[in-house]
Design a protein around this motif. Structure first.
Motif, mmCIF file in Angstrom:
data_model
loop_
_atom_site.group_PDB
_atom_site.id
_atom_site.type_symbol
_atom_site.label_atom_id
_atom_site.label_comp_id
_atom_site.label_asym_id
_atom_site.label_seq_id
_atom_site.Cartn_x
_atom_site.Cartn_y
_atom_site.Cartn_z
ATOM 1 N N ARG A 266 0.842 -1.200 0.000
ATOM 2 C CA ARG A 266 0.000 0.000 0.000
ATOM 3 C C ARG A 266 0.872 1.242 0.000
ATOM 4 O O ARG A 266 1.995 1.238 0.513
ATOM 5 N N VAL A 267 0.342 2.296 -0.590
ATOM 6 C CA VAL A 267 0.966 3.610 -0.537
ATOM 7 C C VAL A 267 0.232 4.436 0.517
ATOM 8 O O VAL A 267 -1.001 4.521 0.488
ATOM 9 N N ARG A 268 0.985 5.004 1.409
ATOM 10 C CA ARG A 268 0.398 5.826 2.464
ATOM 11 C C ARG A 268 1.029 7.213 2.472
ATOM 12 O O ARG A 268 2.198 7.374 2.124
ATOM 13 N N ARG A 269 0.255 8.196 2.874
ATOM 14 C CA ARG A 269 0.831 9.504 3.108
ATOM 15 C C ARG A 269 1.848 9.380 4.235
ATOM 16 O O ARG A 269 1.652 8.602 5.186
ATOM 17 N N ALA A 270 2.944 10.124 4.145
ATOM 18 C CA ALA A 270 4.039 9.974 5.113
ATOM 19 C C ALA A 270 4.481 11.342 5.646
ATOM 20 O O ALA A 270 5.570 11.828 5.327
ATOM 21 N N PRO A 271 3.641 11.966 6.458
ATOM 22 C CA PRO A 271 4.033 13.259 7.034
ATOM 23 C C PRO A 271 5.218 13.160 7.977
ATOM 24 O O PRO A 271 5.828 14.172 8.337
ATOM 25 N N ILE A 431 26.703 10.279 -11.082
ATOM 26 C CA ILE A 431 25.356 10.840 -11.162
ATOM 27 C C ILE A 431 25.060 11.217 -12.609
ATOM 28 O O ILE A 431 25.902 11.787 -13.302
ATOM 29 N N ASN A 432 23.856 10.888 -13.047
ATOM 30 C CA ASN A 432 23.410 11.303 -14.377
ATOM 31 C C ASN A 432 22.731 12.665 -14.236
ATOM 32 O O ASN A 432 21.603 12.761 -13.745
ATOM 33 N N TYR A 433 23.426 13.707 -14.648
ATOM 34 C CA TYR A 433 22.896 15.062 -14.526
ATOM 35 C C TYR A 433 22.071 15.480 -15.742
ATOM 36 O O TYR A 433 21.643 16.635 -15.830
ATOM 37 N N ASN A 434 21.830 14.559 -16.645
ATOM 38 C CA ASN A 434 21.085 14.862 -17.869
ATOM 39 C C ASN A 434 19.968 13.851 -18.074
ATOM 40 O O ASN A 434 19.804 13.309 -19.173
ATOM 41 N N ALA A 435 19.188 13.630 -17.038
ATOM 42 C CA ALA A 435 18.107 12.647 -17.109
ATOM 43 C C ALA A 435 16.864 13.293 -17.723
ATOM 44 O O ALA A 435 15.825 13.485 -17.073
ATOM 45 N N ASP A 436 16.966 13.635 -18.995
ATOM 46 C CA ASP A 436 15.902 14.371 -19.668
ATOM 47 C C ASP A 436 14.604 13.577 -19.761
ATOM 48 O O ASP A 436 13.544 14.149 -20.027
ATOM 49 N N GLU A 437 14.680 12.272 -19.575
ATOM 50 C CA GLU A 437 13.481 11.444 -19.692
ATOM 51 C C GLU A 437 12.506 11.643 -18.531
ATOM 52 O O GLU A 437 11.331 11.252 -18.615
ATOM 53 N N LEU A 438 12.963 12.231 -17.440
ATOM 54 C CA LEU A 438 12.099 12.401 -16.272
ATOM 55 C C LEU A 438 11.004 13.418 -16.565
ATOM 56 O O LEU A 438 11.249 14.461 -17.178
ATOM 57 N N ASP A 439 9.803 13.108 -16.095
ATOM 58 C CA ASP A 439 8.643 13.973 -16.324
ATOM 59 C C ASP A 439 7.860 14.103 -15.015
ATOM 60 O O ASP A 439 7.713 13.100 -14.291
ATOM 61 N N PRO A 440 7.337 15.262 -14.702
ATOM 62 C CA PRO A 440 6.574 15.419 -13.447
ATOM 63 C C PRO A 440 5.408 14.449 -13.313
ATOM 64 O O PRO A 440 5.019 14.096 -12.189
ATOM 65 N N ASP A 441 4.838 13.996 -14.438
ATOM 66 C CA ASP A 441 3.712 13.065 -14.369
ATOM 67 C C ASP A 441 4.093 11.738 -13.726
ATOM 68 O O ASP A 441 3.214 10.967 -13.307
ATOM 69 N N ARG A 442 5.394 11.457 -13.666
ATOM 70 C CA ARG A 442 5.874 10.210 -13.068
ATOM 71 C C ARG A 442 5.754 10.233 -11.544
ATOM 72 O O ARG A 442 5.663 9.171 -10.906
ATOM 73 N N TYR A 443 5.722 11.411 -10.953
ATOM 74 C CA TYR A 443 5.871 11.538 -9.497
ATOM 75 C C TYR A 443 4.517 11.518 -8.812
ATOM 76 O O TYR A 443 4.044 12.511 -8.261
ATOM 77 N N THR A 444 3.877 10.327 -8.865
ATOM 78 C CA THR A 444 2.553 10.127 -8.292
ATOM 79 C C THR A 444 2.562 8.901 -7.388
ATOM 80 O O THR A 444 3.406 8.006 -7.540
ATOM 81 N N PRO A 445 1.620 8.804 -6.462
ATOM 82 C CA PRO A 445 1.525 7.593 -5.630
ATOM 83 C C PRO A 445 1.361 6.320 -6.457
ATOM 84 O O PRO A 445 1.919 5.277 -6.110
ATOM 85 N N ALA A 446 0.620 6.392 -7.564
ATOM 86 C CA ALA A 446 0.441 5.203 -8.402
ATOM 87 C C ALA A 446 1.764 4.741 -9.007
ATOM 88 O O ALA A 446 2.031 3.545 -9.121
ATOM 89 N N SER A 447 2.616 5.682 -9.372
ATOM 90 C CA SER A 447 3.904 5.332 -9.973
ATOM 91 C C SER A 447 4.805 4.619 -8.975
ATOM 92 O O SER A 447 5.493 3.659 -9.327
ATOM 93 N N ILE A 448 4.836 5.077 -7.731
ATOM 94 C CA ILE A 448 5.740 4.428 -6.776
ATOM 95 C C ILE A 448 5.206 3.055 -6.373
ATOM 96 O O ILE A 448 5.984 2.189 -5.964
ATOM 97 N N ARG A 449 3.913 2.835 -6.508
ATOM 98 C CA ARG A 449 3.372 1.499 -6.261
ATOM 99 C C ARG A 449 3.968 0.517 -7.276
ATOM 100 O O ARG A 449 4.346 -0.595 -6.941
ATOM 101 N N GLN A 450 4.074 0.939 -8.527
ATOM 102 C CA GLN A 450 4.660 0.089 -9.554
ATOM 103 C C GLN A 450 6.156 -0.126 -9.329
ATOM 104 O O GLN A 450 6.672 -1.218 -9.523
ATOM 105 N N LEU A 451 6.863 0.913 -8.889
ATOM 106 C CA LEU A 451 8.288 0.777 -8.618
ATOM 107 C C LEU A 451 8.558 -0.218 -7.503
ATOM 108 O O LEU A 451 9.559 -0.933 -7.522
ATOM 109 N N GLY A 452 7.671 -0.220 -6.520
ATOM 110 C CA GLY A 452 7.920 -1.028 -5.333
ATOM 111 C C GLY A 452 7.596 -2.503 -5.482
ATOM 112 O O GLY A 452 7.939 -3.295 -4.619
ATOM 113 N N VAL A 453 6.934 -2.880 -6.568
ATOM 114 C CA VAL A 453 6.594 -4.285 -6.773
ATOM 115 C C VAL A 453 7.856 -5.102 -7.003
ATOM 116 O O VAL A 453 8.656 -4.783 -7.881
ATOM 117 N N ARG A 454 8.055 -6.154 -6.205
ATOM 118 C CA ARG A 454 9.271 -6.981 -6.319
ATOM 119 C C ARG A 454 8.973 -8.273 -7.060
ATOM 120 O O ARG A 454 7.858 -8.755 -7.013
#
Length: 454
Positions: A266-271, A431-454
């Protein structure tokens, strides 16, 4: 050795008071690139061990041409430099004026701790567009939200000619580290006996403050950084993912953070990823707001300027990240034969906990290199006012970018006799200082759920 320097004339010493301070006079702005470097440091040397700044390293130096590869960690550009002298517990009184309280405490606590001092190399440099932004920021940038945010400026350092300690800490927080970047680093909580388990993390960030398409702070929707941290090893910790939307004006909105746990799926808010809550992968040896030296809102402290001082700090540290972990990580402290120290001018500022506020650190003293506004070290005091932890950040110039930042960061717990080593890349990729592929739309709770699947 010279004693502490007087503050530069533009600085108004003291605590921030008011709603919007900055906008230095034109006469002061015109000092940038003249007697001050384009980031606001004193261009001249001290007539002794600190040389004048002559532009820094902006490309691969001739000393390592033919050896350097951009897909490898940067090589030491000063391979012929020799140790000038060593400071340890036996002779530290001789160098007392140029030692931070943290360095003194390390030598007093651990007789094996020493500082090998080398020739001072003012290698720090940034792209020309950062220098242009600094000049613009000096004219327009302001503190907003009672000092808990920055307005009008964009890119580079918001306050290259600072008026107070809050502007100095914002220079560190918003310093130029490229726009989009990815890296893989390791962390290691080290026992008193020197045992450790490496924790491997893949992280990535979009630093919206450094977005070249934006014209002012108000254009970034109050998000200065989109950040993801994905722990990939060891197996028991793999799949833990953190997402942060770092707000620029914390008076309008606090940091937004989420955490994915593979155990609950699960993804939870983490204050709790803020302030003095235990830092991620820190084994309780550091706080969330101590990552990168300091991060997050400055609102729980009263900030004052101690002064600009000449101190021996860890700078131009290349050999440390080229060593193996077994060579670098030792009992009680890292292998000091791999750490390079130089005499630098640093801004020293102090944060004292405001009445009625809570934090495990009642007082924090922080030292920032004048050539990069990067934190070089800090002393952290407990509720009794006693020195508890010492931070040491190993600075270096990434000459192929160019930008000046730091590599490994160490948190020494003097009371526990343990330490935490963070942000290490020993033997890994740069460090890759030219990660042009990154997009703000990636930074969502749904996206990190997919990253965390092992």
């Amino acid at each position: 050795m010279k004693k502490s320097l007087a503050l530069v004339s533009a600085l108004v010493v003291g605590t921030f008071a008011g709603s919007a301070l900055a906008k230095v006079p034109d006469a002061q702005v015109n000092r940038l690139g003249a007697d001050l470097t384009p980031v606001g440091a004193e261009k001249a040397g001290n007539g002794g061990d600190i040389p004048a700044w002559t532009g820094g390293l902006t490309s691969v130096p001739a000393s390592i041409q033919g050896q350097y590869s951009p897909d490898k960690l940067p090589l030491n550009p000063y391979p012929g430099d020799q140790i000038k002298f060593t400071i340890d517990a036996g002779n530290m009184a001789q160098y007392s004026d140029n030692l931070t309280e943290g360095s003194k405490a390390m030598m007093s606590t651990y007789p094996s701790y020493k500082m090998n001092v080398y020739e001072t190399r003012r290698s720090c440099a940034f792209p020309e567009f950062v220098y242009e932004a600094n000049r613009h920021n000096a004219q327009v940038a302001v503190l907003v939200g009672g000092g808990n945010g920055v307005g009008e400026g964009i890119m580079g350092f918001p306050f290259p000619i600072p008026n107070n300690a809050l502007e100095i800490i914002w220079n560190h927080t918003l310093r130029y580290r490229a726009f989009k970047l990815t890296r893989e680093f390791t962390a290691a909580p080290v026992t008193r006996g020197g045992d450790y388990e490496l924790i491997t993390v893949q992280d990535e960030a979009i630093l919206q403050w450094s977005d070249p398409s934006k014209e002012r702070a108000e254009d970034i929707d109050n998000i200065s950084i989109y950040y993801i941290s994905n722990t990939i090893a060891p197996a028991r910790a793999a799949g833990n993912v953190i997402l942060v939307h770092e707000t620029l004006n914390r008076a309008l909105e606090e940091r937004r953070a989420w955490q994915y746990s593979p155990g609950t799926r699960r993804v939870r808010r983490a204050p709790n990823i803020a302030y003095d809550n235990p830092g991620t992968n820190s084994d309780g040896l550091s706080t969330s707001d101590a990552f990168d030296g300091y991060n997050g809102a400055p609102d729980r402290y009263d900030w004052t300027v101690i002064g600009k001082q000449e101190k021996y700090v860890a700078a131009n540290n290349y050999d440390a990240h080229l060593a193996t972990y077994d060579e670098f990580l030792k009992p009680l402290h890292v292998n000091q034969d791999l750490v390079r120290y130089e005499l630098h001018r640093v801004w020293s500022i102090e944060a004292n906990l405001k009445p009625g506020n809570r934090h495990v650190y009642s007082r924090r003293v922080k030292h920032l290199d004048e050539d990069s506004w990067t934190m070089t070290g800090a002393e952290l005091y407990d509720g009794r006012g006693e020195l508890w932890r010492v931070q040491e950040l190993l600075g270096r110039q990434s000459y192929s970018v160019p930008l000046c930042n730091k590599g490994a960061e160490i948190v020494y717990d003097l009371q526990a006799g343990r330490y935490l080593a963070l942000a290490m890349q020993n033997g890994g990729a740069p460090i890759n200082y030219n990660a042009d592929e990154l997009d703000p739309d990636r930074y969502t709770p749904a996206s990190i759920r997919q990253l965390g699947v092992r």
